[in-house]
Design a protein around this motif. Structure first.
Motif: not given
Length: 234
Positions: A130-133, A146
């Protein structure tokens, strides 16, 4: 002259006037549309000039290679997607090497847009977390970014990046398209810049600290003109 002839001539004159008015309206609409057509505000940067702006060394970091970096997939628009595409691998004592990719295009018009890494890596056979900020801080500016993990059979890569379109830093593809649409409606065709940094052999927590610090040093040490492309100033 008979009444029938007079009637035909009158109808013909009415038709001609109506066609003339329609023609004037269409020409006026075309003129307004042309006047409101978005304009390209940023010039193309020559390839060699752009490459010269990328520092061969800064702080403790030195370039050791220009290969080994995952590239955007080739397609029919590749030659137009990027005016400039530069890859470098930097190394510093007691730190994992960092892979850098810079992609720039002077015109993002809704058709041509810089590919985001979440698209490039799966094409290369990677599975993504999952891409995280996250946020990069450089030059007194906070840049939305990201981070994600890309996993292939013989490679686990921690990837962080940010994309700038005009004055926006979209984190998602939907935000990127919206930023282009808003700029186009305001009469502007924005430029697009992506900076991607990545490292192998470390976990995401270690990578975030390493890649954030590397990015800050790189941006602050870059040629002022490249720095403006990265941070969107001037």
């Amino acid at each position: 002259m008979t009444e029938e002839v007079i009637g035909r001539e009158a109808a013909h004159a009415h038709l001609s006037r109506r066609n003339l008015l329609i023609g004037i309206a269409l020409a006026g609409g075309a003129g307004i549309a042309y006047a409101r057509q978005p304009a390209v505000a940023n010039p193309v940067v020559p390839e060699k000039l752009f490459e010269a702006w990328v520092p061969p060394r800064f702080g403790r970091w030195d370039v050791i290679s220009q290969s080994g970096v995952v590239l955007p997939p080739p397609d029919a628009l590749s030659d137009r997607l990027y005016d400039n595409l530069v890859t470098r691998v930097y190394a510093a004592a007691d730190r994992p090497p960092v892979m850098l990719l810079l992609a720039y295009n002077n015109a993002q018009d809704g058709v041509l847009q810089v590919h985001r890494p979440e698209f490039c890596y799966p094409v290369g056979g990677f599975e993504l977390s999952e891409t995280r900020d996250i946020t990069f801080n450089a030059g007194g500016q906070s840049v939305p970014a990201n981070i994600f993990t890309a996993t292939a059979p013989n490679r686990v890569e921690q990837v962080a990046y940010f994309t700038r379109l005009g004055s926006s830093y979209p984190r998602k593809w939907s935000e990127q398209r919206l930023a282009v649409m808003r700029a186009n409606l305001a009469g502007d065709i924005p430029d697009g810049m992506m900076m991607r940094v990545s490292a192998l052999g470390i976990d995401r927590t270690q990578a975030q600290a390493l890649l954030s610090d590397f990015s800050r040093q790189f941006i602050e040490s870059a040629n002022p003109r490249l720095q403006r492309l990265l941070l969107g100033r001037g």
